[in-house]
Design an enzyme around this catalytic site. Structure first.
Site, PDB file in Angstrom:
ATOM      1  N   SER A   1      61.599 -11.230 -24.443  1.00  0.00           N
ATOM      2  CA  SER A   1      60.572 -11.481 -23.428  1.00  0.00           C
ATOM      3  C   SER A   1      59.573 -12.573 -23.780  1.00  0.00           C
ATOM      4  O   SER A   1      58.915 -13.118 -22.898  1.00  0.00           O
ATOM      5  CB  SER A   1      59.809 -10.189 -23.120  1.00  0.00           C
ATOM      6  OG  SER A   1      59.024  -9.793 -24.223  1.00  0.00           O
TER       7      SER A   1
ATOM      8  N   LYS B   1      52.754  -9.588 -25.309  1.00  0.00           N
ATOM      9  CA  LYS B   1      52.788 -10.531 -24.194  1.00  0.00           C
ATOM     10  C   LYS B   1      51.589 -11.476 -24.326  1.00  0.00           C
ATOM     11  O   LYS B   1      50.722 -11.303 -25.168  1.00  0.00           O
ATOM     12  CB  LYS B   1      52.695  -9.805 -22.837  1.00  0.00           C
ATOM     13  CG  LYS B   1      53.645  -8.644 -22.643  1.00  0.00           C
ATOM     14  CD  LYS B   1      55.087  -9.074 -22.445  1.00  0.00           C
ATOM     15  CE  LYS B   1      56.008  -7.861 -22.247  1.00  0.00           C
ATOM     16  NZ  LYS B   1      57.428  -8.235 -22.179  1.00  0.00           N
TER      17      LYS B   1
END
EC number: 3.4.21.89
Length: 266
Positions: free
Chosen positions: A50, A120
């Site tokens: 990701s 993230k």
């Protein structure tokens, strides 16, 4: 006055005494390591795609635990397979010490619906309006600048390889980073407008079409400030295919030497 004998020989320690001294040194070293991991810096590894290319599968990085202060999840010391070294919640609702994150910081955090750590990039600050339209990121109604810098092949943790377009994205504050897109019409490339609640942050992966992040409210959603754990700082090791780093015999063919000892903000 009698002078001490400079040639005197110390009485040798018993085997039991030497073992005890060794145990004390080991315990002291472990306590120091626990204090460092709990309050200062903690290593993490990347198991998914990701955040590629910023953080590749098999990258190991160190994260700063004190820059944002301490929240209820700050003293989780990590998991090894199904074993959790230490994981408990502090009985606090906010944070103590530290500052608030900046847009563009890379955060290790605990999503509200989850009991594992995610990593993230901080995209939306409290009060921001965030939206994706045809693969482009909008913050407070302004389309965020991006420039194509190349194409490459991206491989996820299941071994699925796709061609991706690589862009350099620049936030309004002037910080920039690299993102990847398989296309501009993936499921999360067109979203409603999200309004970030007070005291929360909106997180997105740099590998935009392979990231479950704040765009998915049911699994990640808005991240409370108190759920932040640490700010990613620098890679210190990297190996292909998530090979365990203790398999030293695999290093020559698989270690990515060019990714070691580098800041994650490039």
């Amino acid at each position: 006055m009698t002078q001490p004998d400079q040639n005197a020989v110390k009485k040798p320690k018993s085997a039991a005494s030497e073992w005890w001294d060794t145990i004390v040194v080991i315990v002291e070293a472990l306590l120091i390591a626990i204090v460092i991991r709990s309050f200062l810096f903690q290593p993490f590894s990347i198991p998914t795609a990701s955040m590629q290319q910023t953080l590749m599968i098999g990258d190991y990085f160190v994260a700063n635990k004190f820059v944002w202060g301490y929240g209820k999840h700050s003293f989780s010391l990590g998991r090894y397979g199904d074993f959790t070294l230490l994981d408990f919640e502090l009985p606090i609702s906010g944070r103590i010490f530290g500052r608030e994150p900046n847009r563009g910081d890379i955060a290790v955090f605990r999503p509200v619906p989850q009991d594992i750590e995610y990593i993230k990039r901080v995209v939306g600050l409290p009060g921001d309006r965030v939206q994706m339209r045809e693969g482009r990121l909008y913050i407070n109604g302004e389309m965020i600048e991006r420039e194509e810098v190349g194409r490459t092949i991206d491989t996820d943790s299941e071994g699925d390889s796709r061609e991706v377009v690589v862009y350099r994205e620049t936030f309004p504050e002037g910080t920039s980073h690299v993102i990847q897109e398989i296309s501009d019409n993936a499921p999360l490339d067109n979203t409603p407008e999200y309004v970030v609640p007070a005291g929360h942050y909106f997180m997105m992966g740099d590998n935009r079409d392979r990231s479950a992040d704040s765009r998915v409210l049911s699994s990640v959603g808005y991240v409370p400030f108190t759920n932040l754990i640490a700010k990613a700082e620098a890679r210190f090791f990297s190996i292909q295919d998530n090979i365990p780093p203790w398999q030293i015999w695999q290093w020559p063919a698989n270690v990515r030497w060019d990714r070691m000892f580098q800041s994650v903000y490039q």
